[in-house]
Design an enzyme around this catalytic site. Structure first.
Site, PDB file in Angstrom:
ATOM      1  N   ARG A  69       0.941  -1.434  -0.294  1.00  0.00           N
ATOM      2  CA  ARG A  69       0.128  -0.007  -0.345  1.00  0.00           C
ATOM      3  C   ARG A  69       0.672   1.257  -0.112  1.00  0.00           C
ATOM      4  NH1 ARG A  69      -4.773   2.952   3.658  1.00  0.00           N
ATOM      5  NH2 ARG A  69      -4.916   4.058   2.128  1.00  0.00           N
ATOM      6  N   ARG A 120      -7.066  -0.279  -3.473  1.00  0.00           N
ATOM      7  CA  ARG A 120      -5.515  -0.559  -3.282  1.00  0.00           C
ATOM      8  C   ARG A 120      -5.879  -1.956  -2.306  1.00  0.00           C
ATOM      9  NH1 ARG A 120      -7.757   3.128   1.881  1.00  0.00           N
ATOM     10  NH2 ARG A 120      -7.464   4.270  -0.241  1.00  0.00           N
ATOM     11  N   ASP A 179      -6.261  -2.180   3.233  1.00  0.00           N
ATOM     12  CA  ASP A 179      -6.587  -0.606   4.397  1.00  0.00           C
ATOM     13  C   ASP A 179      -7.172  -1.509   5.388  1.00  0.00           C
ATOM     14  OD1 ASP A 179      -7.016   1.418   5.030  1.00  0.00           O
ATOM     15  OD2 ASP A 179      -9.672   1.021   4.526  1.00  0.00           O
TER      16      ASP A 179
END
Length: 163
Positions: free
Chosen positions: A82, A92, A95
């Site tokens: 990330r 992404r 998260d």
């Protein structure tokens, strides 16, 4: 021992594998993951990219302070590929958000707890309601179940896999 509720999400690559990897790293570096929700496929929230996320919630028991934990989370996310940017709403691989840290209210440059938008997000509330429906939000003084019932988010949330 601190009890911390986290929300995990991924919409890139092997989404389920990314979540499992994040849980393994949290267990190794941050504490004991004691409860994990089912997996939920959810539409992206406030993103132009239309790739669905897989989300889940978990309970982590840790000796770490909130500041130590957020540093560890940022390290895990970085190790998993990330790259944080000014745009909070982007695709992404992973998260990890801190939803609750015990019943504390934390407002620092690095961390805001309870997560300031969780009451607006079904992709957070649905998995949280599975693992902690009666947990009381320390600011709103409402249970997760009640917050979910009052949530105006109309997103379709699909349960994928049992625990």
């Amino acid at each position: 021992m601190n009890k911390v509720y986290l929300s995990l999400g991924s919409n890139r690559g092997g989404r389920t594998a990314h979540l499992k990897n994040a849980i393994d790293l949290l267990s190794e570096w941050a504490g004991e993951v004691t409860v994990v929700s089912s997996l939920y496929e959810t539409p992206p929230w406030k993103m132009e990219d239309e790739t669905n996320f897989i989300n889940q919630a978990l309970l982590l028991e840790t000796e770490m302070s909130a500041a130590q934990l957020i540093d560890t989370i940022i390290l895990i996310e970085s190790m998993m590929g990330r790259q944080r940017s000014a745009n909070k709403y982007e695709p992404r691989k992973i998260d990890i958000d801190v939803l609750f840290f015990n019943n504390e209210i934390i407002n620092t440059d690095e961390l805001t707890v309870p997560h300031p938008l969780l009451q607006e997000r079904k992709f957070v509330l649905v998995p949280m309601a599975e693992i902690a429906p009666e947990f009381i939000h320390p600011v709103f003084k409402k249970s997760i179940s009640r917050l979910l019932n009052e949530c105006e988010d109309k997103s379709e949330i699909q349960k994928l896999v049992s625990k």
